[in-house]
Design a protein around this motif. Sequence first.
Motif, short mmCIF file in Angstrom:
data_model
loop_
_atom_site.label_atom_id
_atom_site.label_comp_id
_atom_site.label_asym_id
_atom_site.label_seq_id
_atom_site.Cartn_x
_atom_site.Cartn_y
_atom_site.Cartn_z
N ALA A 63 -8.43 11.30 39.38
CA ALA A 63 -7.69 9.55 39.61
C ALA A 63 -9.30 8.81 38.84
CB ALA A 63 -8.27 9.99 41.20
N GLU A 64 -9.66 9.72 37.97
CA GLU A 64 -10.63 9.40 37.27
C GLU A 64 -11.01 9.70 36.00
OE1 GLU A 64 -14.49 8.05 39.20
OE2 GLU A 64 -15.08 6.73 37.56
N THR A 65 -10.55 9.43 34.66
CA THR A 65 -10.71 10.83 33.88
C THR A 65 -10.98 9.72 32.98
OG1 THR A 65 -9.88 12.20 32.99
CG2 THR A 65 -8.46 10.84 33.12
N ASP A 66 -11.56 10.56 31.39
CA ASP A 66 -11.50 9.68 30.16
C ASP A 66 -10.52 9.08 29.36
OD1 ASP A 66 -14.26 11.31 30.28
OD2 ASP A 66 -13.70 12.69 29.55
N VAL A 67 -9.40 9.96 29.25
CA VAL A 67 -8.30 9.62 28.80
C VAL A 67 -7.17 9.48 29.39
CG1 VAL A 67 -6.70 9.18 26.56
CG2 VAL A 67 -9.56 9.76 26.60
N ILE A 68 -6.25 8.27 29.55
CA ILE A 68 -5.26 8.77 30.06
C ILE A 68 -3.76 7.79 29.20
CG2 ILE A 68 -3.01 7.43 31.92
CD1 ILE A 68 -5.11 7.25 34.17
N ILE A 69 -3.41 9.08 28.38
CA ILE A 69 -1.57 9.13 27.86
C ILE A 69 -0.07 9.00 28.81
CG2 ILE A 69 -0.62 9.50 25.73
CD1 ILE A 69 -3.21 11.67 24.86
N VAL A 70 0.07 7.47 28.47
CA VAL A 70 1.08 7.19 28.83
C VAL A 70 2.43 7.23 28.24
CG1 VAL A 70 2.69 5.16 29.71
CG2 VAL A 70 0.23 4.99 30.12
N GLY A 71 3.38 8.77 28.24
CA GLY A 71 4.09 8.98 27.16
C GLY A 71 3.93 10.30 27.19
N GLY A 72 4.82 11.49 27.26
CA GLY A 72 4.19 12.65 26.60
C GLY A 72 5.65 13.49 25.04
N LYS A 113 -3.03 16.93 22.94
CA LYS A 113 -4.07 18.26 22.25
C LYS A 113 -5.01 18.14 21.68
CE LYS A 113 -2.05 21.28 18.29
NZ LYS A 113 -3.60 20.72 17.78
N GLU A 114 -5.18 16.62 20.71
CA GLU A 114 -6.67 16.73 20.02
C GLU A 114 -7.52 16.41 21.33
OE1 GLU A 114 -7.07 16.94 16.46
OE2 GLU A 114 -4.72 18.28 16.43
N LEU A 115 -7.39 15.35 21.59
CA LEU A 115 -8.70 14.95 22.53
C LEU A 115 -9.34 16.08 23.06
CD1 LEU A 115 -7.25 11.63 23.56
CD2 LEU A 115 -9.46 11.99 22.37
N ALA A 116 -8.08 16.76 24.32
CA ALA A 116 -8.38 17.98 24.24
C ALA A 116 -9.24 19.17 23.86
CB ALA A 116 -7.47 18.99 25.29
N SER A 117 -8.85 18.95 22.65
CA SER A 117 -9.30 20.29 21.76
C SER A 117 -10.43 20.19 21.65
CB SER A 117 -8.35 20.35 21.15
OG SER A 117 -7.00 20.66 21.15
N ALA A 118 -10.84 18.56 21.54
CA ALA A 118 -12.23 17.78 21.95
C ALA A 118 -13.35 17.81 22.51
CB ALA A 118 -12.28 16.92 20.16
N GLY A 119 -11.95 18.55 24.00
CA GLY A 119 -14.05 18.67 24.88
C GLY A 119 -13.60 17.40 25.87
N VAL A 120 -12.32 16.72 25.27
CA VAL A 120 -11.73 15.53 25.86
C VAL A 120 -11.16 15.33 27.06
CG1 VAL A 120 -11.69 13.27 26.45
CG2 VAL A 120 -12.98 13.68 24.20
N GLU A 121 -11.67 14.89 28.66
CA GLU A 121 -10.94 15.14 29.78
C GLU A 121 -9.68 14.37 29.73
OE1 GLU A 121 -12.24 16.29 34.40
OE2 GLU A 121 -12.29 14.18 33.58
N VAL A 122 -7.88 14.66 29.38
CA VAL A 122 -7.24 14.17 29.20
C VAL A 122 -5.94 14.95 30.46
CG1 VAL A 122 -5.39 13.31 27.82
CG2 VAL A 122 -7.62 14.13 26.88
N SER A 127 -9.14 5.11 33.97
CA SER A 127 -10.07 6.09 32.90
C SER A 127 -10.80 4.78 31.23
CB SER A 127 -8.36 6.04 32.16
OG SER A 127 -7.71 5.44 31.20
N LYS A 128 -11.31 5.92 31.07
CA LYS A 128 -11.68 4.77 30.15
C LYS A 128 -11.17 3.96 29.11
CE LYS A 128 -16.16 7.78 31.17
NZ LYS A 128 -16.40 9.35 30.38
N ILE A 129 -9.87 5.58 28.14
CA ILE A 129 -9.06 4.88 26.86
C ILE A 129 -7.79 5.08 28.25
CG2 ILE A 129 -8.12 5.15 25.24
CD1 ILE A 129 -11.51 5.31 24.23
#
Length: 264
Positions: free
Chosen positions: A29-38, A47-56, A173-175
């Motif tokens: 419900a609160e996360t670092d990055v939300i991406i709309v569209g898969g 994939k790049e964000l999660a690999s860098a330790g970001v919650e997506v 989300s932050k972004i």
Amino acid sequence: MTMRFAPVSESQITRAIVGEFAKEFENYAETDVIIVGGGPSGLVAGKELASAGVEVLIIERNNYLGGGFWLGGFLMNKLTVRSPAETILDELGVPYKEYNKVKVAGLYVADASHACSKLIAATCDAGVKILNMVALDDVVLHNEKVSGVVVNWSAVSALPKEIACVDPVSLESKIVIDATGHDASVVKKLEERGLLKIKGQGAMWVERSENLVVEHTSEFYPGLIVTGMAVSAAYGLPRMGPTFGAMLMSGKKAAEVAIEKLRV
Ligand code: 48H
């Protein structure tokens, strides 16, 4: 030997689904990055964000991920990328061929279903969480910054309002990254409010478009990054037709821009 499945009842299966979904939904419900569209750009960015330790979290209105990446174009299952995007196929372990090397330099062909499955698997393996069958309804705006999304079940969004009068919920989300392809759905929510004006996608010009899409992958409005074909729609750039290198590279760039923003 007779095989026997573990003795589990119907209600235990229901509890496992509801309990695990609810726990995860509450966390996200609160996360670092939300991406709309898969589609391809959103999956690479995730994939790049999660690999860098970001919650997506990826929000996808369809039941399946992959967007236009399942087909290469014209209902044919061969997708193309132009150099240097074959490096992403290498990273994913997707087999490909260089097309007619004698006459054309740097055009590669792969099986779309193979490439798409590998990209989806790599995105999930990296730790991205997926909410499928969920559609964007609106944006959360705090102090003129995009601070999350408002979502509803796709099935609810598809019904006429008089039948499904169901309020959506918000996720902070932050972004937020708009990876909704030609629709540029998140950007259009801001346009509907008169907060910006988009140019709409330009005509086909493959040689220019892919470089321009990657160059323009950026924060389009405070808190909102655009990637993939949403970049073309937002900035009025030419389209490139059925070649996907810019979608993959734009996803990478969107992740870099997001990581930079998260650092500040
Ligand atoms: C939730 C949504 C919503 C919404 C859409 O279309 P995509 O594959 O997007 P990209 O930008 O990663 O790739 C574009 C590429 O497939 C393409 O069309 C090309 C290269 N065209 C060139 C040309 O000239 O035509 O994926 C977007 C995804 C899809 O899965 C949609 O279902 C999803 O976003 N989506 N999800 N809420 N409102 N709108």
